[in-house]
Design an enzyme around this catalytic site. Sequence first.
Site, PDB file in Angstrom:
ATOM      1  N   LYS A   1       8.279   1.617   0.042  1.00  0.00           N
ATOM      2  CA  LYS A   1       8.847   0.974  -1.143  1.00  0.00           C
ATOM      3  C   LYS A   1       9.998   1.803  -1.726  1.00  0.00           C
ATOM      4  O   LYS A   1      11.083   1.284  -1.977  1.00  0.00           O
ATOM      5  CB  LYS A   1       7.755   0.765  -2.191  1.00  0.00           C
ATOM      6  N   THR A   2       9.763   3.080  -1.928  1.00  0.00           N
ATOM      7  CA  THR A   2      10.806   3.934  -2.484  1.00  0.00           C
ATOM      8  C   THR A   2      11.955   4.104  -1.503  1.00  0.00           C
ATOM      9  O   THR A   2      13.128   4.118  -1.902  1.00  0.00           O
ATOM     10  CB  THR A   2      10.208   5.308  -2.850  1.00  0.00           C
TER      11      THR A   2
ATOM     12  N   HIS B   1     -20.554   5.392  23.149  1.00  0.00           N
ATOM     13  CA  HIS B   1     -19.520   4.621  22.455  1.00  0.00           C
ATOM     14  C   HIS B   1     -18.537   4.012  23.451  1.00  0.00           C
ATOM     15  O   HIS B   1     -18.229   2.815  23.406  1.00  0.00           O
ATOM     16  CB  HIS B   1     -18.743   5.540  21.499  1.00  0.00           C
TER      17      HIS B   1
ATOM     18  N   HIS C   1     -23.540  10.956  23.366  1.00  0.00           N
ATOM     19  CA  HIS C   1     -23.180  10.123  22.221  1.00  0.00           C
ATOM     20  C   HIS C   1     -21.805   9.474  22.426  1.00  0.00           C
ATOM     21  O   HIS C   1     -21.658   8.254  22.296  1.00  0.00           O
ATOM     22  CB  HIS C   1     -23.176  10.979  20.951  1.00  0.00           C
ATOM     23  N   GLU C   2     -20.802  10.276  22.742  1.00  0.00           N
ATOM     24  CA  GLU C   2     -19.451   9.739  22.903  1.00  0.00           C
ATOM     25  C   GLU C   2     -19.344   8.851  24.140  1.00  0.00           C
ATOM     26  O   GLU C   2     -18.629   7.844  24.132  1.00  0.00           O
ATOM     27  CB  GLU C   2     -18.442  10.884  22.971  1.00  0.00           C
TER      28      GLU C   2
ATOM     29  N   PRO D   1       0.831  -1.216   0.000  1.00  0.00           N
ATOM     30  CA  PRO D   1       0.000   0.000   0.000  1.00  0.00           C
ATOM     31  C   PRO D   1       0.860   1.258   0.000  1.00  0.00           C
ATOM     32  O   PRO D   1       2.065   1.209   0.283  1.00  0.00           O
ATOM     33  CB  PRO D   1      -0.805  -0.125   1.310  1.00  0.00           C
ATOM     34  N   PRO D   2       0.282   2.408  -0.334  1.00  0.00           N
ATOM     35  CA  PRO D   2       1.045   3.661  -0.302  1.00  0.00           C
ATOM     36  C   PRO D   2       1.574   3.957   1.104  1.00  0.00           C
ATOM     37  O   PRO D   2       0.891   3.732   2.095  1.00  0.00           O
ATOM     38  CB  PRO D   2       0.019   4.714  -0.735  1.00  0.00           C
ATOM     39  N   GLY D   3       2.786   4.448   1.152  1.00  0.00           N
ATOM     40  CA  GLY D   3       3.371   4.864   2.426  1.00  0.00           C
ATOM     41  C   GLY D   3       4.046   3.779   3.212  1.00  0.00           C
ATOM     42  O   GLY D   3       4.466   4.010   4.351  1.00  0.00           O
ATOM     43  N   THR D   4       4.202   2.578   2.650  1.00  0.00           N
ATOM     44  CA  THR D   4       4.820   1.476   3.407  1.00  0.00           C
ATOM     45  C   THR D   4       6.326   1.411   3.227  1.00  0.00           C
ATOM     46  O   THR D   4       6.964   0.529   3.803  1.00  0.00           O
ATOM     47  CB  THR D   4       4.199   0.136   2.997  1.00  0.00           C
TER      48      THR D   4
END
Length: 658
Positions: free
Chosen positions: A209-210, A429, A425-426, A204-207
Site C-alpha cells: 500500500k505505501t 506427513h 513423523h515427517e 493486509p500488511p505487506g501487500t
Amino acid sequence: MGGRWLRNSFIYLLILVAIVAIVFTLFGQGGSSTIDQPLTEFIAQAREGNVESVEVNGEELKYKLIDTPDQTFKSKMERGDTVRQVLRDEEIPTDKFPAIKITSPSFWSRLPGILLTFLPIIFIVAILFYFLRQAQGGNNQAMSFGKSKARMFTGNRPSVTFLDVAGVDEAKEELGEVVEFLKYPEKFAALGARIPKGVLLVGPPGTGKTLLAKAVAGEAGVPFFNISGSEFVEMFVGVGASRVRDLFEQAKRNSPCIVFIDEIDAVGRHRGAGLGGSHDEREQTLNQILVEMDGFETNTNVIIVAATNRPDILDPALLRPGRFDRQVMLDKPDIKGRIAILDVHAKGKPLDSGISLEVIAKQTPGFSGADLANLVNESCILAARRGKKKVTMSEFDEAVDRVIAGPERKSRVISEREREIIAYHEAGHALVGYLLPNADPPYKVSIVSRGMAGGFTRFLPEEDRHLYTKTQFKDMLAALLGGMASEELTFNEATTGPQDDLQKVTTLARQMVTQWGMSEHLGPRTFGRKEEMVFLGREISETRNYSEKVAEEIDEEVRHIVDEAYKSATYQLTKHRDKLEQLVKALREEETIEGETLQAILEAKPGKEPKKLIKAEKKPKTDEAADGSTDETSAKKTPKTDPGLAWEAPSQIEPDLH
C-alpha cells in the site's frame, strides 16, 4: 543560516557570562584566607590596642592583629561611615592608632556584584526575545504545535514508479487513472466527470500500500504530501484538528497535488467508541478530516490517498462517496503476481542461471510482497555468508525454509531415538499427502530442526486456490494427521510432537462445521456469532446462538471428521508400509530430501531404492560455507533439536475464503 548563527551566539554569550559571574562570586571571595568578623569585634580589638594594620576598601574594612599577624580579618561598616568616625563614636583615641590605608574598589572586584544584580533581568529578557523570534519565524517547533507535520515531495525526481510495483495490476490501473486525472483534467471535464476526492487502499500488511502511494507520487509529477495518521494526535487538546486544517490549506495552495495519509485507522476509528466519552481528541481530528474532505471545491484538484489494513473499524462517514470515492483492494498476490514481484526484487542481483522464479513462486503461496522482498534479501545474505559470487537455487530454498519455519538449530543435541521418531513423523506427513488425490504433493521433507519444530514437511500446491471443497479439506486433515498416525503405527503410541498438528486439525474441523456448513448431520448452517468491542475494533469472543444440545452435536461432528481423517491416514500408511520405511531410511541417511529426489523415492517400487538419484542430489564437497559447513543436504550432519514437529502449509490450513 546567518540569523540562526546569531541566535545561537547570543545564547552561548549568556551562558558564558553566567559562568564568569559564578566563578568570580565563588572563587573571588573564597580564594583568600580572610575571616569575617562583626564590626564590634574590630572595635573591641582597637580599644585593647591589638590592631596592627587597617585597610579600607569602600565599605569593607580589613585588619590584622598583633597577636595573629598571619591572619586577616574582615568587617563591614555602615554606608557613609569612616574608620576614624567609628573610633571617635566609641571614644577610642586615634592619635596612637596605626596608619589607615584607603584603596578604591576596582571594576573587577565590583563585577560579581553587578552581574548578580543584573543577570536575572538579562536572562528573562533573553528568554522572552528568543520565544518571540521563534513564534515569528514559524519554521521551528517551539510554538508550532498546530502546524502539520506532512512532508512534501515535489515529484521532480521520483525514486519509485509504477515499474517498481508488481503483482497489483488492478490497483495500478485504478491509481494510474487518478494520476492521469491530475495531469490531464480537461480530458475528463469534457465528459462531465469530476475528480475523485479520495482513494482508500485496503489490504493486509505487506501487500504494497505505501509502496504504491510512493509510485503515485513518482508518476504524477505533482506535489505529494505524506503524513501518518498518528502524527495528527498530540498530548494537547485541539492540536490534531489544527494540523488537519493546516495540511489541507497547504494542499490547496499547492494544487494540483496528492495527500497520502498512511494508517488512517489511527484517527479514523468509528466515532462514539471512546472509553472516556464520545468527544475526545481523536474524534475532533476525525471530524475535521470529514469537514475538509467534503468541503473541497470542485476545481481544487487535490486527491486524498489513504492506506489501512483495518477497514472494518473506520467510521462510515469516512467511507461514503464524496469522501473516499474509491476503495482499492490489495490482496496477497497469486502465482503470476509472485513471479512478477520476485522479478522486480531480483533486478540488479547476481543470480545463477539455474534459478527458476516460477518454482520459487510455487513454493511461497500466501506470501505478501514484503515477504517476497525479505526472501530475496535472505537469499543474498546466505550467498554472501557462504562466500559465493552468485545466488543459487540452494540459497533460495534455504531462505524459504528460514522464512516459514525459522533458521536451523544446530546447537542442541537429541537422542537417536527421538531422531527416529521425527523421521517417521515427517515421512508420515509426506506419504499421506502424496497418496491422497486432493492433497497438495510434498516438495521437501527434512528432519533438521528449525525454530520450534524438530522437522518439517513442505508441500508444493499445483495451483493457487481461493475456494476449497469438503473433499480437499478431508485430505488435508489426513495429511496433517499423517505424522501422528505414523508414530502410533510404528511405536504403538504417540509423542508430544503432533501438538501443533492437532491444534490445526481441530480448528479446521470446527470451521468446517460451524462456518462452512460441511457437516452431514447439522447441514448447511453457521453457528456462533463473533462479538466485537467497538472501542477495540476486533473480535474478542464468540457468542453462542445455539443450545447446549447443538453444542454437543457440533463437538460430535468435529470428533467424527477428525476420526475419519485419522483412519484415512492410518489406512494409507498401513497399505503402503514399505514406502514409509523406504522414505524413513532415506531421511535418516540424507536428513533433507526435496524435489525430484523425493518424487523418485515416493514413486519407486518397494525394495528398489533410487540410489543414483539420491547421490546425484548431493552437493559437491567443494561448495562449502565460510564457516566450514557444507551447503544444503551435505551440511546437515550436526545433532538436531527437540521433537516439536510441524507441518508447514499455512495457506492450506487456514484458507481465506470470500
